[in-house]
Scaffold this motif. Structure first.
Motif, mmCIF file in Angstrom:
data_model
loop_
_atom_site.group_PDB
_atom_site.id
_atom_site.type_symbol
_atom_site.label_atom_id
_atom_site.label_comp_id
_atom_site.label_asym_id
_atom_site.label_seq_id
_atom_site.Cartn_x
_atom_site.Cartn_y
_atom_site.Cartn_z
ATOM 1 N N GLN A 98 34.804 30.930 31.339
ATOM 2 C CA GLN A 98 34.529 32.187 32.041
ATOM 3 C C GLN A 98 33.028 32.418 32.134
ATOM 4 O OE1 GLN A 98 37.537 34.698 32.486
ATOM 5 N NE2 GLN A 98 36.209 34.976 34.235
ATOM 6 N N ALA A 99 32.320 32.198 31.038
ATOM 7 C CA ALA A 99 30.864 32.332 31.046
ATOM 8 C C ALA A 99 30.234 31.337 32.018
ATOM 9 C CB ALA A 99 30.320 32.127 29.632
ATOM 10 N N ASP A 100 30.733 30.109 32.017
ATOM 11 C CA ASP A 100 30.187 29.086 32.910
ATOM 12 C C ASP A 100 30.347 29.465 34.379
ATOM 13 O OD1 ASP A 100 29.655 27.632 30.615
ATOM 14 O OD2 ASP A 100 31.382 26.300 30.847
ATOM 15 N N TYR A 193 22.763 42.925 32.585
ATOM 16 C CA TYR A 193 24.096 43.206 33.122
ATOM 17 C C TYR A 193 25.133 42.854 32.052
ATOM 18 C CZ TYR A 193 21.601 43.393 37.549
ATOM 19 O OH TYR A 193 20.725 43.725 38.552
ATOM 20 N N ALA A 194 26.338 43.406 32.200
ATOM 21 C CA ALA A 194 27.375 43.108 31.211
ATOM 22 C C ALA A 194 28.748 43.085 31.863
ATOM 23 C CB ALA A 194 27.360 44.136 30.080
ATOM 24 N N VAL A 195 29.573 42.137 31.408
ATOM 25 C CA VAL A 195 30.994 42.124 31.756
ATOM 26 C C VAL A 195 31.774 42.012 30.453
ATOM 27 C CG1 VAL A 195 30.666 41.114 34.047
ATOM 28 C CG2 VAL A 195 31.044 39.601 32.084
ATOM 29 N N GLY A 196 32.964 42.608 30.435
ATOM 30 C CA GLY A 196 33.753 42.584 29.204
ATOM 31 C C GLY A 196 35.232 42.528 29.496
ATOM 32 N N TYR A 197 35.970 41.892 28.590
ATOM 33 C CA TYR A 197 37.401 41.704 28.736
ATOM 34 C C TYR A 197 38.107 42.187 27.468
ATOM 35 C CZ TYR A 197 35.899 38.663 32.541
ATOM 36 O OH TYR A 197 35.300 38.167 33.691
ATOM 37 N N PRO A 299 50.052 40.688 34.165
ATOM 38 C CA PRO A 299 50.045 41.061 32.748
ATOM 39 C C PRO A 299 48.653 41.480 32.288
ATOM 40 C CG PRO A 299 49.944 38.684 32.948
ATOM 41 C CD PRO A 299 50.081 39.213 34.352
ATOM 42 N N HIS A 300 48.618 42.264 31.242
ATOM 43 C CA HIS A 300 47.340 42.556 30.595
ATOM 44 C C HIS A 300 46.675 41.233 30.218
ATOM 45 C CE1 HIS A 300 44.600 45.034 28.120
ATOM 46 N NE2 HIS A 300 44.508 43.931 27.401
ATOM 47 N N GLY A 301 45.377 41.127 30.489
ATOM 48 C CA GLY A 301 44.663 39.904 30.163
ATOM 49 C C GLY A 301 44.581 38.912 31.300
ATOM 50 N N PHE A 302 45.128 39.245 32.463
ATOM 51 C CA PHE A 302 45.224 38.273 33.552
ATOM 52 C C PHE A 302 43.878 37.808 34.080
ATOM 53 C CE2 PHE A 302 44.266 41.988 36.029
ATOM 54 C CZ PHE A 302 43.730 41.533 37.229
ATOM 55 N N ALA A 303 42.827 38.621 33.930
ATOM 56 C CA ALA A 303 41.537 38.283 34.528
ATOM 57 C C ALA A 303 40.752 37.245 33.732
ATOM 58 C CB ALA A 303 40.687 39.543 34.703
ATOM 59 N N VAL A 304 41.182 36.965 32.506
ATOM 60 C CA VAL A 304 40.517 35.941 31.694
ATOM 61 C C VAL A 304 40.956 34.559 32.167
ATOM 62 C CG1 VAL A 304 40.214 35.030 29.357
ATOM 63 C CG2 VAL A 304 40.413 37.495 29.726
ATOM 64 N N GLN A 317 43.795 36.870 39.594
ATOM 65 C CA GLN A 317 42.721 36.454 38.695
ATOM 66 C C GLN A 317 41.452 36.121 39.481
ATOM 67 O OE1 GLN A 317 42.367 32.454 36.399
ATOM 68 N NE2 GLN A 317 43.542 33.801 35.038
ATOM 69 N N ALA A 318 41.607 35.385 40.570
ATOM 70 C CA ALA A 318 40.459 35.036 41.417
ATOM 71 C C ALA A 318 39.863 36.287 42.056
ATOM 72 C CB ALA A 318 40.882 34.035 42.485
ATOM 73 N N THR A 319 40.715 37.203 42.497
ATOM 74 C CA THR A 319 40.234 38.432 43.131
ATOM 75 C C THR A 319 39.475 39.301 42.137
ATOM 76 O OG1 THR A 319 42.111 38.402 44.665
ATOM 77 C CG2 THR A 319 40.949 40.486 44.409
ATOM 78 N N ALA A 320 39.969 39.378 40.902
ATOM 79 C CA ALA A 320 39.293 40.173 39.880
ATOM 80 C C ALA A 320 37.909 39.614 39.574
ATOM 81 C CB ALA A 320 40.144 40.223 38.610
ATOM 82 N N PHE A 321 37.803 38.286 39.498
ATOM 83 C CA PHE A 321 36.491 37.683 39.268
ATOM 84 C C PHE A 321 35.534 38.046 40.397
ATOM 85 C CE2 PHE A 321 33.466 34.169 39.908
ATOM 86 C CZ PHE A 321 32.812 34.206 38.684
ATOM 87 N N GLU A 322 36.014 37.958 41.639
ATOM 88 C CA GLU A 322 35.162 38.283 42.777
ATOM 89 C C GLU A 322 34.765 39.756 42.760
ATOM 90 O OE1 GLU A 322 33.730 36.305 44.919
ATOM 91 O OE2 GLU A 322 34.652 34.564 43.926
#
Length: 331
Positions: A98-100, A193-197, A299-304, A317-322
């Motif tokens: 995810q970081a990469d 900047y920050a992102v969090g899951y 489900p909860h956690g889908f964006a990871v 998942q792809a849409t959330a990243f975008e």
């Protein structure tokens, strides 16, 4: 039901309701009185096929961190991004990938070990404990109950070890070190900047807020008399994005200043609608720039990062990243 079944149950089956009781504005932010973590907060999905992490684990201001840099850095400028994980923590390959992915979009990513080498226990650990206290002759239903009780106990003990009072100082040390070590990236982005899951999502809220500094009343009388108010601490980030937060109460939205993007799950017991709506109302009332997208059927956690068989979850998942990337790009 086998131990392996328990270790791979859907994250939405492990939800625990969070307390949403309000507290007076200006008081210290605390997690809900009855916090909960879902299975996805503590266990990884299968890693994406054929992918491996490309960054490195090192130390920053004496804190273990995973660093992922754009391929052309430092020859080309980058912005600094703090990535805050769920309970699977620093050594999760999925979190590293995810970081990469953010690094490939031009961010120098710093992912700190929020838990000091103590990631959250998962169902497999609970099953091992339960197995020690049950015999093979017991019916499966009693074994299931033993596993669930063990899991609840383990999570409660883990949460007691990783409170806001423990985690925030780690983040402040990392931010201090990052501003020194990667001053060029901080300057290029005009801040951090920050992102969090999951677990880490709540700390994006806390870093985005302006709150009274320690000893604020005395400092206010001595050092801020003209303004007639205590000195403030924060916000510590320029903008943030968070996905399927856990352990959040209404009052974690108090004092927000930095623009925020929120990825939410429809009917998510770990981030109840009452808390989300109260947060939106607070941000609207105080003029905090924000966006909120609620994703149905996931489900909860889908964006990871992690594999799902369901094509709808993969697409979400792809849409959330975008969504998260677009927000920080634009701020």
């Amino acid at each position: 039901m086998s131990d392996s079944d328990l270790a791979t149950r859907a994250p939405e089956s492990d939800a625990q309701a969070a307390d949403v009781s309000p507290r007076p504005a200006g008081t210290t932010s605390t997690a809900p009185a009855n916090p909960g973590l879902g299975e996805h907060c503590t266990s990884d999905r299968p890693a994406p096929a054929g992918q491996a992490s490309t960054g490195e684990i090192t130390k920053l201001n004496d804190v273990d961190v995973y660093i992922s840099k754009p391929a052309d850095y430092p020859h080309a400028p980058a912005r600094l991004l703090l990535l805050l994980t769920g309970g699977t923590g620093l050594h999760s390959v999925n979190n590293q990938i995810q970081a990469d992915r953010f690094a490939s979009e031009g961010y120098l990513v710093v992912m700190p070990d929020l838990f000091e080498g103590d990631p959250a226990p998962n169902s497999r650990a609970a099953a091992e404990i339960a197995a020690e206290s049950t015999s093979g002759s017991l019916l499966d239903i009693f074994k299931v109950k033993a596993v669930e009780a063990a899991k609840t106990f383990l999570i409660d003990m883990w949460l007691a070890r990783h409170t806001e009072e423990k985690v925030l100082p780690i983040l402040h040390k990392v931010l201090e070190g990052a501003r020194d070590e990667f001053a060029d990236a901080v300057a290029h982005g005009g801040g951090v900047y920050a992102v969090g899951y999951c677990f880490g999502a709540r700390y994006v809220l806390l870093l985005a807020a302006e709150r009274p500094a320690a000893g604020g009343e005395q400092q206010g009388r001595q050092g801020d008399e003209e303004a007639g108010r205590p000195k403030a601490d924060g916000p510590h980030i320029k903008a943030g994005a968070l996905a399927h937060a856990t352990l959040v109460s209404r009052n974690d939205f108090v004092g927000l200043k930095a623009p925020l993007s929120m990825v939410c799950v429809e009917d998510d017991p770990l981030f109840p609608d009452e808390v989300r709506i109260a947060g939106e109302d607070s941000m609207n009332e105080h003029g905090v720039e924000h966006e909120v997208q609620v994703y149905p059927g996931v489900p909860h956690g889908f964006a990871v990062v992690g594999e799902y068989e369901d094509a709808n979850i993969k697409e979400a998942q792809a849409t959330a990243f975008e969504q998260m990337l677009k927000w920080i790009n634009e701020h």
